[in-house]
Structure formats: structure tokens, C-alpha cells
Design an enzyme around this catalytic site. Sequence first.
Site, PDB file in Angstrom:
ATOM      1  N   SER A 275       0.853  -1.189   0.000  1.00  0.00           N
ATOM      2  CA  SER A 275       0.000   0.000   0.000  1.00  0.00           C
ATOM      3  C   SER A 275       0.887   1.236   0.000  1.00  0.00           C
ATOM      4  O   SER A 275       2.115   1.133   0.054  1.00  0.00           O
ATOM      5  CB  SER A 275      -0.895   0.005   1.245  1.00  0.00           C
ATOM      6  OG  SER A 275      -0.117   0.387   2.362  1.00  0.00           O
ATOM      7  N   LYS A 276       0.230   2.373  -0.037  1.00  0.00           N
ATOM      8  CA  LYS A 276       0.960   3.643  -0.083  1.00  0.00           C
ATOM      9  C   LYS A 276       1.963   3.788   1.058  1.00  0.00           C
ATOM     10  O   LYS A 276       2.947   4.494   0.935  1.00  0.00           O
ATOM     11  CB  LYS A 276      -0.041   4.800  -0.010  1.00  0.00           C
ATOM     12  CG  LYS A 276      -0.803   4.999  -1.298  1.00  0.00           C
ATOM     13  CD  LYS A 276      -1.339   6.434  -1.340  1.00  0.00           C
ATOM     14  CE  LYS A 276      -2.123   6.684  -2.606  1.00  0.00           C
ATOM     15  NZ  LYS A 276      -3.438   6.013  -2.587  1.00  0.00           N
ATOM     16  N   ARG A 277       1.664   3.139   2.187  1.00  0.00           N
ATOM     17  CA  ARG A 277       2.584   3.235   3.324  1.00  0.00           C
ATOM     18  C   ARG A 277       3.979   2.734   2.951  1.00  0.00           C
ATOM     19  O   ARG A 277       4.971   3.122   3.535  1.00  0.00           O
ATOM     20  CB  ARG A 277       2.085   2.390   4.497  1.00  0.00           C
ATOM     21  CG  ARG A 277       0.896   2.967   5.227  1.00  0.00           C
ATOM     22  CD  ARG A 277       0.485   2.070   6.374  1.00  0.00           C
ATOM     23  NE  ARG A 277       0.133   0.719   5.908  1.00  0.00           N
ATOM     24  CZ  ARG A 277       0.816  -0.368   6.175  1.00  0.00           C
ATOM     25  NH1 ARG A 277       1.890  -0.323   6.915  1.00  0.00           N
ATOM     26  NH2 ARG A 277       0.421  -1.545   5.698  1.00  0.00           N
TER      27      ARG A 277
END
Length: 514
Positions: A275-277
Site C-alpha cells: 500500500s501507499k505506506r
Amino acid sequence: MEAGGPHPEPLTKNAMAGTFFSMEVRDRYAPSPTGLQHIGGLRTALFNYLFAKSRNGKFILRLEDTDRARFDKLYVDNLYESFEWLGFHWDEGPDSGGPAAPYVQSERLGKYREHARRLIENGHAYYCFCSAERLDTLRREREAGRSNEQGYDRHCRNIAPDEAARRTARESYTIRLKIPLGEKTVFNDALLGPVEWKNDDVSPDPVLLKSDGFPTYHLANVVDDHLMGITHVLRAQEWLSSTPLHTIMYRAFGWVPPVFCHLPMVMGQDGKKLSKRHGATSIDEFRKKGFLPDALLNYVALLGASYEEGREIYTPDELCALFSLEKLNKAPAVFDYKKLEWYNARYIRMKTDAGLAALALPYAVRDGLFGEPGSPPDTRQLALFNAAAPLVKERAVFLSDIPEKLAYLFSEPPVPETSEFIPKKSSLEDTRRLLNLGRSLTARTAGSDDEGAERLAKETAEKEGVKLGDLLMPLRVAITGSRVSPPLFGSIRLLGAETCLARIDRALEKLDRP
Ligand code: GLU
Ligand code: ZN
């Protein structure tokens, strides 16, 4: 694989496709344009693409755009741009044959309505007249723990068909699938093997056709896979839980389901879903950062598949030839940003000088290498940029590194702090002398190639009793404005002796008045 009779012809790939697998492979990428294209989608698209090509089949693109609340044209444009950038082509569209436009579900609404009605007629679906309020109350009761129902309570399942048909004339309705209770549904996943679900655990009687006449994902997806003759569905593992339902729908229609293959998950290095994390995930971000499409494709092709032991670099054609479902891994794939960077640097080095310059040019324009951000190069700047590309080839990790690394060729860098010029263990005095030696060296390199210039430098260092590194360091700082730069003699050659001498003189002035 089993032989089905004598094979007079050698088993070429074509012969195999025709002999062992009697059907043509047809697969698809079916994104919902509700977000930007990301790594997970790219992996799904790529595996479908490679699988189709590996079997001389057809790869289809289908926009699943029936969720009008989450639709945005921006995402459709982003899909097309991403496909173009990656060099993906779909083989077929609604006007058939021609790859002009892909299939778009919102242009096919009549087909879904007709098929929902078919299921009403054959008793596998029914009209539901429940109001939104009633369904809301059900949901709230469930959430408050006052009911163990998993979803819809099948309230309208037993309304007599005649009565239901009459009510449709004056009431708003949805069409729901009548899931056969007390049975099991089994399908054979090409990667995971047999998967078995109790029908009672499948979402109860899901909506197929919404009250506004739009199909849900399930209906449109199954109807289209059938109508488009899709033989293999390769999709992300998050769709695994929809597959029992889809299998039930195929049976309800009396159709043979395609082969399902749920691809291994893509995780970040912490084992959580990518994910973007973890970093960039949208194709756009990778593109803006200056990844090459072929590097990205090469890396993504290895996310969850292994081809040849220990081999890392594959051309698209090689991947098309090598891909097979047997090469997929069950274990989740880990997305390693460092490894992708390694690929990118490798692919940058594999480009021709001219090829690299052409690829890097848009980044240089974007970042203002030739003036204001966005302004194109004039003829002289373009020639310089093309000539400079080989200087950065060995060092650039991203295309976007290149303008920054070459900035000193296009505008005069500020003179660095005095301390920047001074080699280790040298004094300011020594540094002045070194830079003066460098100055006369620069004057003498005019007209020689880079190796010749380097030889001259070695001779000078020897003759003057200084280390080559110490001789070149202040010179590099004076000319490029930095201790770390592309090759010095190539830079001197491109800038010309006159410009270099002027820069050295400015630096000497600074060293004289530290
Ligand atoms: N439209 C679905 C998606 O957004 C397609 C899933 C499938 O491949 O069946 O991923
Ligand atoms: Zn109902």
C-alpha cells in the site's frame, strides 16, 4: 499434459497450442476505473497479457465501469495512458478485431438486464422489493449484534413469481440470485487447487441487477466473461471469495465456467499488503520518478512467478514465450523497491546513448534544465544534452536523476564553499596550487579525447609529485560545482576549454579571498 494421438509434426509452440489445448486462450484485464492504476493491477494485467501471448491467444481489456458512484473519467484516462506507456495492446474490442477501443460495460447494459431476466425465468433469481430503509435496518441490527444473519434475510425469496412479476409494474425492485442452500460449491483453482465453499456461507442472495437497472460487478463480470469467451480468469487473490458465487452463477446460467487462477498477493517487506505506506504504488508515480517501463515490467513479471533459476533480465518477448501457469508461486510476492531500482539502473545502462537521451529528455524539459520548467531545448542545448547522455548512463538510477546530474552543463553552478575544494590532508595553499595545475591541464586537454586527457592528467600528477585524485578534486569542484559529478574530462570536453577556464578563475578568486 497428455498426448491425444500421434503427432507427425514437431512440437513447436504453435503445434502445442493447437494439439494439446484445443481451445484458444482468451483472457482479460478487467479494471474498475475507481482509482489510479497501481502495481497490483499492473501485475494482473501483465500476467494475463503474458499468458495470452504465451499460448498465442487473445488478451482483452474490459472496463468494469458500472459502479457509477465511484467512476471518474480521470481514472479511465489514467488507464489508457498507463497502457500506452507500458506498451500493452489489447487484441479486441466491441467493433471487433480492431484494437481501437476496449470493451466498456456501461455500453452493454442491455445485455446484463436481459441475462438477469433469464435467471428470473429459469428460477435462479428473484425480484426483491425491499426498501433501502428495510435493508438499512437489517444492517444496523446485524451490526448491533441483534441478528446472526450474514446479510440479506432472503425476505423476498419466496414471493410467488406471478405476484412478483405484477409488482414490478409499480414498485422499484432489484434482482437477486437465489443461492441453492444446503449445498457445496467446488471449483478448481489453477494455482491453489480445489476450493470448496458451503453455499450457506456465500453472501446470501446477492443483488445482480440494481434498482437503477445497472448490474452489480458479479453479474456484469460473469456475463461478460461468458459472452467474450474468456477461457482463463487470472485475478488478484482478493477476488477468491467472489469465485464460489461466480461458480454458482455459471451453473445457474447453464454455462461452463472459465479456469480460475488467483494470483499470489503482493506484499510490502513487512508482510502487509502493498500500500501507499510502503512507497509509490501508482503507475503514475513510477513514471514521474523516472522508471523505465521495460524495467518495471521485467520486475513485475517476477512478482509471484519464477522462470529460469537465477536469471533476472528478460525481454518482453522472452517473457511472452516463457510464461506459464506452472511457473506461478503460491507464496505471496514481496515488492522490493531496492530491487526495482536495481532493475531500472540496469535498464538505463542497456539503452543506447541516443535512446537514453530521448527517454530522459521529457524529464529535463519538465524540470527546467533548458530554462523555465516546461521549456524545450534550443538546438545547441539539444545537441549538448544528447552528447551528455553517455556521461550519466553508468550512474543514473532514475531518468529523473539525469537533468539534475547534468545541470552544470547548462547553467553555471554557484561557486561552492572554500572547504569543498580542499582535498583531505591538504591546506588552502596546496589547493590553490593544485587548482592552478588543473587550470593549465585543462588548457592543454583542448582537442584530445577523454582518454588522452586522462593520460595528460596522470603525467601532470606524476611530474608535479601530487596524487591524481588531489589534482582532480578541486578542478572537478570548480567546473561542475560539486565533488561528485559525471566524468570530469567528458564534462570539460562538452563545456569547452573557454567556459572551464572561466569557472576555474572564479574559483581561484574565491580561494584567494576565502
Ligand atoms: N473489476 C474487477 C476489479 O476491479 C475485476 C475483478 C476480476 O478480474 O474479476 O479488479
Ligand atoms: Zn427483498
